[in-house]
Write a protein that holds these residues in place. Structure first.
Motif, PDB file in Angstrom:
ATOM      1  N   LYS A 106      54.705  46.791  54.130  1.00  0.00           N
ATOM      2  CA  LYS A 106      54.546  45.430  53.619  1.00  0.00           C
ATOM      3  C   LYS A 106      53.108  44.993  53.906  1.00  0.00           C
ATOM      4  O   LYS A 106      52.690  44.915  55.059  1.00  0.00           O
ATOM      5  CB  LYS A 106      55.549  44.495  54.300  1.00  0.00           C
ATOM      6  CG  LYS A 106      55.572  43.083  53.737  1.00  0.00           C
ATOM      7  CD  LYS A 106      56.663  42.258  54.428  1.00  0.00           C
ATOM      8  CE  LYS A 106      56.720  40.832  53.884  1.00  0.00           C
ATOM      9  NZ  LYS A 106      57.799  40.044  54.547  1.00  0.00           N
ATOM     10  N   VAL A 107      52.348  44.756  52.837  1.00  0.00           N
ATOM     11  CA  VAL A 107      50.921  44.460  52.981  1.00  0.00           C
ATOM     12  C   VAL A 107      50.609  43.125  52.320  1.00  0.00           C
ATOM     13  O   VAL A 107      51.008  42.880  51.170  1.00  0.00           O
ATOM     14  CB  VAL A 107      50.055  45.566  52.358  1.00  0.00           C
ATOM     15  CG1 VAL A 107      48.574  45.204  52.430  1.00  0.00           C
ATOM     16  CG2 VAL A 107      50.302  46.906  53.058  1.00  0.00           C
ATOM     17  N   LYS A 108      49.888  42.269  53.041  1.00  0.00           N
ATOM     18  CA  LYS A 108      49.416  41.000  52.506  1.00  0.00           C
ATOM     19  C   LYS A 108      47.962  41.154  52.076  1.00  0.00           C
ATOM     20  O   LYS A 108      47.115  41.574  52.863  1.00  0.00           O
ATOM     21  CB  LYS A 108      49.542  39.898  53.560  1.00  0.00           C
ATOM     22  CG  LYS A 108      49.038  38.538  53.095  1.00  0.00           C
ATOM     23  CD  LYS A 108      49.187  37.495  54.215  1.00  0.00           C
ATOM     24  CE  LYS A 108      48.701  36.127  53.779  1.00  0.00           C
ATOM     25  NZ  LYS A 108      48.845  35.121  54.882  1.00  0.00           N
ATOM     26  N   SER A 109      47.677  40.820  50.815  1.00  0.00           N
ATOM     27  CA  SER A 109      46.330  40.946  50.266  1.00  0.00           C
ATOM     28  C   SER A 109      45.852  39.571  49.828  1.00  0.00           C
ATOM     29  O   SER A 109      46.443  38.960  48.931  1.00  0.00           O
ATOM     30  CB  SER A 109      46.318  41.919  49.084  1.00  0.00           C
ATOM     31  OG  SER A 109      46.748  43.212  49.492  1.00  0.00           O
TER      32      SER A 109
ATOM     33  N   ASP B  32      46.619  32.719  45.981  1.00  0.00           N
ATOM     34  CA  ASP B  32      45.898  32.785  47.255  1.00  0.00           C
ATOM     35  C   ASP B  32      46.039  34.173  47.880  1.00  0.00           C
ATOM     36  O   ASP B  32      45.071  34.731  48.409  1.00  0.00           O
ATOM     37  CB  ASP B  32      46.433  31.741  48.234  1.00  0.00           C
ATOM     38  CG  ASP B  32      46.212  30.320  47.746  1.00  0.00           C
ATOM     39  OD1 ASP B  32      45.170  30.067  47.105  1.00  0.00           O
ATOM     40  OD2 ASP B  32      47.087  29.460  47.989  1.00  0.00           O
ATOM     41  N   TYR B  33      47.250  34.688  47.831  1.00  0.00           N
ATOM     42  CA  TYR B  33      47.497  36.026  48.377  1.00  0.00           C
ATOM     43  C   TYR B  33      48.716  36.615  47.682  1.00  0.00           C
ATOM     44  O   TYR B  33      49.477  35.912  47.000  1.00  0.00           O
ATOM     45  CB  TYR B  33      47.717  35.986  49.895  1.00  0.00           C
ATOM     46  CG  TYR B  33      48.940  35.212  50.348  1.00  0.00           C
ATOM     47  CD1 TYR B  33      50.186  35.821  50.473  1.00  0.00           C
ATOM     48  CD2 TYR B  33      48.845  33.860  50.655  1.00  0.00           C
ATOM     49  CE1 TYR B  33      51.306  35.114  50.878  1.00  0.00           C
ATOM     50  CE2 TYR B  33      49.961  33.133  51.071  1.00  0.00           C
ATOM     51  CZ  TYR B  33      51.177  33.765  51.179  1.00  0.00           C
ATOM     52  OH  TYR B  33      52.283  33.056  51.576  1.00  0.00           O
ATOM     53  N   ARG B  34      48.865  37.908  47.813  1.00  0.00           N
ATOM     54  CA  ARG B  34      50.052  38.572  47.300  1.00  0.00           C
ATOM     55  C   ARG B  34      50.599  39.485  48.383  1.00  0.00           C
ATOM     56  O   ARG B  34      49.857  39.987  49.239  1.00  0.00           O
ATOM     57  CB  ARG B  34      49.756  39.356  46.016  1.00  0.00           C
ATOM     58  CG  ARG B  34      48.758  40.468  46.165  1.00  0.00           C
ATOM     59  CD  ARG B  34      48.290  41.025  44.819  1.00  0.00           C
ATOM     60  NE  ARG B  34      47.294  42.085  45.027  1.00  0.00           N
ATOM     61  CZ  ARG B  34      47.546  43.389  44.971  1.00  0.00           C
ATOM     62  NH1 ARG B  34      48.776  43.817  44.694  1.00  0.00           N
ATOM     63  NH2 ARG B  34      46.601  44.270  45.177  1.00  0.00           N
TER      64      ARG B  34
ATOM     65  N   PHE C 115      51.430  34.331  45.664  1.00  0.00           N
ATOM     66  CA  PHE C 115      51.659  33.018  46.255  1.00  0.00           C
ATOM     67  C   PHE C 115      50.445  32.118  46.064  1.00  0.00           C
ATOM     68  O   PHE C 115      49.298  32.556  46.160  1.00  0.00           O
ATOM     69  CB  PHE C 115      51.946  33.158  47.753  1.00  0.00           C
ATOM     70  CG  PHE C 115      53.244  33.856  48.062  1.00  0.00           C
ATOM     71  CD1 PHE C 115      54.392  33.120  48.342  1.00  0.00           C
ATOM     72  CD2 PHE C 115      53.311  35.238  48.075  1.00  0.00           C
ATOM     73  CE1 PHE C 115      55.582  33.759  48.634  1.00  0.00           C
ATOM     74  CE2 PHE C 115      54.509  35.890  48.363  1.00  0.00           C
ATOM     75  CZ  PHE C 115      55.645  35.145  48.639  1.00  0.00           C
ATOM     76  N   LYS C 116      50.720  30.846  45.786  1.00  0.00           N
ATOM     77  CA  LYS C 116      49.698  29.807  45.687  1.00  0.00           C
ATOM     78  C   LYS C 116      50.195  28.597  46.451  1.00  0.00           C
ATOM     79  O   LYS C 116      51.308  28.102  46.199  1.00  0.00           O
ATOM     80  CB  LYS C 116      49.443  29.445  44.214  1.00  0.00           C
ATOM     81  CG  LYS C 116      48.345  28.401  44.022  1.00  0.00           C
ATOM     82  CD  LYS C 116      46.960  28.965  44.326  1.00  0.00           C
ATOM     83  CE  LYS C 116      45.872  27.942  44.022  1.00  0.00           C
ATOM     84  NZ  LYS C 116      44.521  28.477  44.332  1.00  0.00           N
TER      85      LYS C 116
ATOM     86  N   VAL D 250      54.459  32.267  42.895  1.00  0.00           N
ATOM     87  CA  VAL D 250      54.184  31.857  41.520  1.00  0.00           C
ATOM     88  C   VAL D 250      54.436  32.978  40.510  1.00  0.00           C
ATOM     89  O   VAL D 250      54.638  32.701  39.324  1.00  0.00           O
ATOM     90  CB  VAL D 250      52.733  31.350  41.367  1.00  0.00           C
ATOM     91  CG1 VAL D 250      52.540  30.071  42.173  1.00  0.00           C
ATOM     92  CG2 VAL D 250      51.710  32.415  41.776  1.00  0.00           C
ATOM     93  N   LYS D 251      54.433  34.206  40.972  1.00  0.00           N
ATOM     94  CA  LYS D 251      54.660  35.322  40.048  1.00  0.00           C
ATOM     95  C   LYS D 251      55.142  36.534  40.824  1.00  0.00           C
ATOM     96  O   LYS D 251      54.833  36.692  42.014  1.00  0.00           O
ATOM     97  CB  LYS D 251      53.372  35.678  39.284  1.00  0.00           C
ATOM     98  CG  LYS D 251      53.594  36.703  38.153  1.00  0.00           C
ATOM     99  CD  LYS D 251      52.346  36.865  37.271  1.00  0.00           C
ATOM    100  CE  LYS D 251      51.361  37.836  37.848  1.00  0.00           C
ATOM    101  NZ  LYS D 251      50.294  38.200  36.864  1.00  0.00           N
TER     102      LYS D 251
END
Length: 330
Positions: free
Chosen positions: A227-230, A240-242, A259-260, A265-266
């Protein structure tokens, strides 16, 4: 291997306005010259950092395990791009796509990507993208416009322009590189979900949708994933990040959640399938892509039949060229 003759013939903004106007928008952020992910990137071992994992994901998404990768047409079987707005009937385009990675490290060109739309509103449109070894150099775009019977050259599009009118942006499909985000490893976990898909009612079926899967893929369920946050480096960006869920063995990214302001958001889901005879776990290709924009309910589903996937084929030397674009039949 089969020789393919030159004679045969990836937001939310309006798609291909006048078929190509969106491509006139230049990329909004520049970076200093830097080498990208190598096409001979070794398979890793041991504990990995987030940056190392994302490099492997980029390797998989650009099919560097193969000298070339294509989604072709076999009889009536072809890739179907379904776009469905909330409360609306789905629309479809069909397409072929050919990616060539067979360039040496000392060549200025790193890869070329040819997409040909065979039906729908984009029928007869062709797009040839050239990617360069220097990650700071913008990609080049040539678009065949069937109504004009002419090729137009465009600057690299903005990352958030819609690819083919879909929920996938050019960033999602081809432009986003590891350097465009900062990456944080959030650990490992088990992926316990099936992938998304578009449910199409009986009265909405067409000849291109009637044979599509009637449910999402569950083959990924139970797999161990990173699980990686970019976090994006673009200012005032649409996300802002995915958060990505990445197979711990193949480095195929099953799901990306965008995420925003703390709200999702998508989402984009990718169904990956093994290809070729390689022992490399990263030698995988597409089964389908699914995307949904949560604010609008708009969905996109690109379904690739298993028999149209082709790797390491023989092509005419000028297949990735203006000549092929000019021969596309409307």
């Amino acid at each position: 291997m089969k020789t393919i003759s030159k004679k045969r013939g990836a937001t939310m903004r309006n798609p291909f306005r006048a078929r190509a106007a969106a491509l006139a928008i230049a990329s909004t952020l520049s970076f200093s010259a830097i080498a990208g992910v190598a096409k001979d990137l070794p398979y890793p071992s041991g504990d990995l950092t987030a940056d190392q994992i994302i490099d492997q994901v980029y390797f998989v998404n650009h099919f560097y395990a193969f000298k070339n990768y294509a989604i072709t047409k076999q009889g009536k079987d072809i890739t179907v791009l379904v776009i469905k707005g909330e409360g609306k009937k789905p629309t479809t385009n069909t397409l072929e796509r050919y990616l060539n990675n067979e360039y040496p490290a000392d060549d200025a060109t790193k890869a070329e990507d040819l997409a040909i739309f065979r039906s729908g509103k984009l029928k007869g449109t062709g797009m040839l993208i050239t990617d360069y070894q220097d990650d700071a150099k913008s990609q080049s775009y040539m678009i065949w416009l069937p109504a004009l019977r002419k090729i137009r050259r465009f600057a690299q599009p903005a990352h958030d322009d819609a690819w083919g009118g879909s929920d996938f942006t050019f960033g999602d499909v081809t432009l986003r590189k590891p350097m465009h985000e900062t990456h944080e490893l959030m650990g490992k976990e088990t992926f316990n979900d099936c992938l998304g898909y578009i449910a199409i009612n009986d009265d909405e079926q067409t000849r291109y949708t009637k044979d599509l899967p009637k449910s999402g893929s569950c083959d990924q369920k139970g797999k161990e994933v990173y699980k990686v946050k970019s976090t994006t480096k673009f200012e005032s960006w649409w996300y802002d990040y995915r958060i990505s869920y990445i197979d711990a063995k193949s480095f195929a990214d099953y799901r990306s959640e965008y995420f925003k302001n703390g709200e999702m958001v998508k989402v984009i889901d990718r169904n990956w399938v093994p290809l070729g005879k390689s022992d490399d776990p990263r030698a995988v290709g597409w089964g389908y892509w699914y995307g949904k924009t949560l604010a609008t309910g708009n969905q996109t589903w690109a379904v690739i039949p298993s028999n149209v996937n082709a790797v390491d084929q023989s092509y005419d030397s000028d297949w990735w060229s203006e000549s092929t674009l000019r021969k596309i039949k409307r």
